[in-house]
Design a protein around this motif. Structure first.
Motif, PDB file in Angstrom:
ATOM      1  N   VAL A   1     -26.227   9.181 -13.832  1.00 50.14           N
ATOM      2  CA  VAL A   1     -26.241   7.609 -13.560  1.00 50.14           C
ATOM      3  C   VAL A   1     -24.530   8.054 -11.972  1.00 50.14           C
ATOM      4  O   VAL A   1     -23.459   8.636 -12.370  1.00 50.14           O
ATOM      5  CB  VAL A   1     -25.517   6.932 -14.952  1.00 50.14           C
ATOM      6  CG1 VAL A   1     -25.557   6.192 -13.531  1.00 50.14           C
ATOM      7  CG2 VAL A   1     -26.890   6.897 -15.083  1.00 50.14           C
ATOM      8  N   ASP A   2     -24.849   7.605 -11.394  1.00 48.48           N
ATOM      9  CA  ASP A   2     -24.157   7.465  -9.925  1.00 48.48           C
ATOM     10  C   ASP A   2     -23.374   6.260  -9.502  1.00 48.48           C
ATOM     11  O   ASP A   2     -24.151   4.831  -9.895  1.00 48.48           O
ATOM     12  CB  ASP A   2     -24.562   7.431  -8.767  1.00 48.48           C
ATOM     13  CG  ASP A   2     -25.552   9.013  -8.203  1.00 48.48           C
ATOM     14  OD1 ASP A   2     -24.075   9.829  -8.930  1.00 48.48           O
ATOM     15  OD2 ASP A   2     -26.727   8.927  -8.260  1.00 48.48           O
ATOM     16  N   LYS A   3     -21.991   5.506 -10.252  1.00 46.71           N
ATOM     17  CA  LYS A   3     -21.397   4.873 -10.161  1.00 46.71           C
ATOM     18  C   LYS A   3     -21.019   4.486  -8.572  1.00 46.71           C
ATOM     19  O   LYS A   3     -20.848   5.230  -8.060  1.00 46.71           O
ATOM     20  CB  LYS A   3     -19.340   4.895 -10.897  1.00 46.71           C
ATOM     21  CG  LYS A   3     -19.022   4.156  -9.957  1.00 46.71           C
ATOM     22  CD  LYS A   3     -17.453   4.485 -10.963  1.00 46.71           C
ATOM     23  CE  LYS A   3     -16.258   3.375 -10.468  1.00 46.71           C
ATOM     24  NZ  LYS A   3     -15.040   3.878  -9.989  1.00 46.71           N
ATOM     25  N   ILE A   4     -21.094   3.180  -8.467  1.00 46.31           N
ATOM     26  CA  ILE A   4     -21.404   3.128  -7.513  1.00 46.31           C
ATOM     27  C   ILE A   4     -19.480   2.150  -6.879  1.00 46.31           C
ATOM     28  O   ILE A   4     -19.085   1.966  -6.022  1.00 46.31           O
ATOM     29  CB  ILE A   4     -22.312   1.590  -6.869  1.00 46.31           C
ATOM     30  CG1 ILE A   4     -23.527   2.647  -7.223  1.00 46.31           C
ATOM     31  CG2 ILE A   4     -22.240   1.266  -5.379  1.00 46.31           C
ATOM     32  CD1 ILE A   4     -24.144   3.778  -6.152  1.00 46.31           C
ATOM     33  N   LYS A   5     -19.648   0.703  -7.825  1.00 54.74           N
ATOM     34  CA  LYS A   5     -18.493   0.710  -7.813  1.00 54.74           C
ATOM     35  C   LYS A   5     -18.226  -0.233  -9.147  1.00 54.74           C
ATOM     36  O   LYS A   5     -18.794  -0.371 -10.134  1.00 54.74           O
ATOM     37  CB  LYS A   5     -17.916  -0.592  -6.200  1.00 54.74           C
ATOM     38  CG  LYS A   5     -19.542  -2.042  -6.490  1.00 54.74           C
ATOM     39  CD  LYS A   5     -19.135  -3.038  -5.356  1.00 54.74           C
ATOM     40  CE  LYS A   5     -20.147  -3.462  -5.381  1.00 54.74           C
ATOM     41  NZ  LYS A   5     -20.092  -4.794  -4.658  1.00 54.74           N
ATOM     42  N   THR A   6     -16.753  -0.700  -8.600  1.00 56.57           N
ATOM     43  CA  THR A   6     -16.447  -1.458 -10.076  1.00 56.57           C
ATOM     44  C   THR A   6     -16.048  -3.170  -9.632  1.00 56.57           C
ATOM     45  O   THR A   6     -15.764  -3.349  -8.087  1.00 56.57           O
ATOM     46  CB  THR A   6     -15.392  -1.403 -10.880  1.00 56.57           C
ATOM     47  OG1 THR A   6     -14.448  -1.010 -10.540  1.00 56.57           O
ATOM     48  CG2 THR A   6     -15.541   0.050 -11.612  1.00 56.57           C
ATOM     49  N   ILE A   7     -16.410  -4.159 -10.308  1.00 60.49           N
ATOM     50  CA  ILE A   7     -15.850  -5.701  -9.326  1.00 60.49           C
ATOM     51  C   ILE A   7     -15.460  -6.117 -10.490  1.00 60.49           C
ATOM     52  O   ILE A   7     -15.726  -6.865 -10.999  1.00 60.49           O
ATOM     53  CB  ILE A   7     -17.595  -6.504  -9.068  1.00 60.49           C
ATOM     54  CG1 ILE A   7     -18.395  -5.736  -8.312  1.00 60.49           C
ATOM     55  CG2 ILE A   7     -17.092  -7.308  -8.376  1.00 60.49           C
ATOM     56  CD1 ILE A   7     -19.675  -5.364  -8.967  1.00 60.49           C
ATOM     57  N   GLY A   8     -14.359  -6.322 -10.465  1.00 54.42           N
ATOM     58  CA  GLY A   8     -12.985  -6.932 -11.551  1.00 54.42           C
ATOM     59  C   GLY A   8     -13.846  -6.069 -12.812  1.00 54.42           C
ATOM     60  O   GLY A   8     -12.726  -4.904 -12.559  1.00 54.42           O
ATOM     61  N   ASP A   9     -13.983  -7.096 -13.765  1.00 57.41           N
ATOM     62  CA  ASP A   9     -14.474  -5.754 -14.920  1.00 57.41           C
ATOM     63  C   ASP A   9     -15.631  -5.447 -15.207  1.00 57.41           C
ATOM     64  O   ASP A   9     -16.304  -5.403 -16.079  1.00 57.41           O
ATOM     65  CB  ASP A   9     -13.946  -6.863 -16.077  1.00 57.41           C
ATOM     66  CG  ASP A   9     -15.321  -8.771 -16.449  1.00 57.41           C
ATOM     67  OD1 ASP A   9     -14.928  -8.993 -15.586  1.00 57.41           O
ATOM     68  OD2 ASP A   9     -15.039  -8.497 -17.750  1.00 57.41           O
ATOM     69  N   ALA A  10     -16.585  -5.144 -14.298  1.00 59.54           N
ATOM     70  CA  ALA A  10     -18.033  -5.115 -14.097  1.00 59.54           C
ATOM     71  C   ALA A  10     -18.442  -4.073 -13.165  1.00 59.54           C
ATOM     72  O   ALA A  10     -17.532  -3.280 -12.887  1.00 59.54           O
ATOM     73  CB  ALA A  10     -19.059  -6.017 -13.023  1.00 59.54           C
ATOM     74  N   PHE A  11     -19.272  -2.888 -13.612  1.00 58.67           N
ATOM     75  CA  PHE A  11     -19.791  -1.804 -13.547  1.00 58.67           C
ATOM     76  C   PHE A  11     -21.479  -1.752 -12.968  1.00 58.67           C
ATOM     77  O   PHE A  11     -22.040  -2.117 -13.136  1.00 58.67           O
ATOM     78  CB  PHE A  11     -19.469   0.028 -14.288  1.00 58.67           C
ATOM     79  CG  PHE A  11     -19.528   0.660 -14.584  1.00 58.67           C
ATOM     80  CD1 PHE A  11     -18.252   0.934 -14.056  1.00 58.67           C
ATOM     81  CD2 PHE A  11     -20.641   1.156 -14.378  1.00 58.67           C
ATOM     82  CE1 PHE A  11     -18.328   3.099 -13.509  1.00 58.67           C
ATOM     83  CE2 PHE A  11     -20.840   2.925 -13.996  1.00 58.67           C
ATOM     84  CZ  PHE A  11     -18.973   3.367 -13.757  1.00 58.67           C
ATOM     85  N   LEU A  12     -20.784  -1.069 -11.834  1.00 57.56           N
ATOM     86  CA  LEU A  12     -22.149  -1.105 -10.791  1.00 57.56           C
ATOM     87  C   LEU A  12     -22.280   0.470 -10.726  1.00 57.56           C
ATOM     88  O   LEU A  12     -22.132   0.744 -10.210  1.00 57.56           O
ATOM     89  CB  LEU A  12     -22.380  -2.131  -9.380  1.00 57.56           C
ATOM     90  CG  LEU A  12     -23.759  -2.162  -9.010  1.00 57.56           C
ATOM     91  CD1 LEU A  12     -24.754  -2.739  -9.611  1.00 57.56           C
ATOM     92  CD2 LEU A  12     -23.400  -2.452  -7.545  1.00 57.56           C
ATOM     93  N   ALA A  13     -24.050   0.812 -10.974  1.00 63.78           N
ATOM     94  CA  ALA A  13     -24.449   1.845 -10.551  1.00 63.78           C
ATOM     95  C   ALA A  13     -25.934   2.450 -10.743  1.00 63.78           C
ATOM     96  O   ALA A  13     -26.466   1.143 -11.037  1.00 63.78           O
ATOM     97  CB  ALA A  13     -23.220   2.939 -12.533  1.00 63.78           C
ATOM     98  N   THR A  14     -25.937   3.311 -10.247  1.00 66.21           N
ATOM     99  CA  THR A  14     -27.910   3.325 -10.033  1.00 66.21           C
ATOM    100  C   THR A  14     -27.539   4.946 -10.180  1.00 66.21           C
ATOM    101  O   THR A  14     -26.984   5.933 -10.477  1.00 66.21           O
ATOM    102  CB  THR A  14     -27.826   3.663  -8.867  1.00 66.21           C
ATOM    103  OG1 THR A  14     -27.453   4.379  -8.301  1.00 66.21           O
ATOM    104  CG2 THR A  14     -27.533   1.997  -7.863  1.00 66.21           C
ATOM    105  N   SER A  15     -28.874   5.551 -10.877  1.00 69.34           N
ATOM    106  CA  SER A  15     -30.287   6.458 -10.902  1.00 69.34           C
ATOM    107  C   SER A  15     -30.692   6.171 -10.284  1.00 69.34           C
ATOM    108  O   SER A  15     -32.762   5.739 -10.090  1.00 69.34           O
ATOM    109  CB  SER A  15     -30.070   6.317 -11.882  1.00 69.34           C
ATOM    110  OG  SER A  15     -30.474   7.933 -12.471  1.00 69.34           O
ATOM    111  N   GLY A  16     -31.450   8.187  -9.765  1.00 66.97           N
ATOM    112  CA  GLY A  16     -32.546   8.339  -8.749  1.00 66.97           C
ATOM    113  C   GLY A  16     -32.154   7.691  -7.176  1.00 66.97           C
ATOM    114  O   GLY A  16     -33.191   7.797  -6.205  1.00 66.97           O
TER     115      GLY A  16
END
Length: 187
Positions: free
Chosen positions: A82-97
């Protein structure tokens, strides 16, 4: 030489900010083209009750615990492709594929998300996570000219955030299209 060391530091900095494929494109063309990607799973994770935690802990405690949580999430993301895209404060956004072909990007995100929930409870802050996963198409690219940010957009990203918002503490919710991809593997 000093020039070679400087170039290596620059490369290391780029790799700490952007996913590998993006660094190669940026290095060779000085830009990253916006792209559309199909068959992408998007994972959005958020700490439950983070604001109230911040209100009763020192900034140093908050930052130390957040750092530990994000490092754990980054490690798990790599483990589950899974590829981390970014954190936004206490949130974590990631993608796969998106950045690399995956057989079942939704399953990658589900396994990663469940492990994130389990491990977050073992950390000193004992934070709970709520996680949303959606599946579909996204657009990716770099925005800004100062403080670059590689980012993703689209309904799939928005849906993951909305699903996460509905998930309770220590819950992982997935969207309808995501469910179709994992219904044979999970309850």
């Amino acid at each position: 030489s000093e020039m070679a060391k400087s170039k290596q530091r620059y490369q290391n900095l780029l790799y700490s900010i952007f996913p590998p494929g993006i660094v190669e494109e940026l290095s060779s063309t000085s830009q990253v083209k916006a792209r559309s990607h199909d068959d992408v799973a998007v994972l959005f994770a958020d700490v439950s009750n983070f604001t109230s935690y911040c209100n009763v802990h020192t900034p140093e405690e908050v930052l130390d615990n957040l750092q530990e949580l994000i490092q754990m999430m980054e490690t798990l993301a790599m483990r589950y492709n899974v590829d981390k895209i970014k954190t936004i404060g206490d949130a974590f956004l990631a993608t796969s594929g998106m950045l690399q072909q995956r057989e079942n990007p939704v399953l990658d995100c589900v396994k990663c998300g469940l492990e994130m929930i389990n491990q977050s409870r073992t950390l000193p802050a004992e934070w709970g996570l709520s996680i949303g996963i959606s599946y579909g198409s996204v657009v990716s690219g770099i925005v800004g000219h100062r403080q670059y940010l590689f980012d993703v957009w689209g309904d799939t990203v928005n849906t993951a955030a909305r699903i996460q918002d509905k998930a309770g503490t220590d819950m992982l919710y997935i969207g309808k299209y995501a469910y179709e991809k994992v219904k044979d593997f999970v309850e």
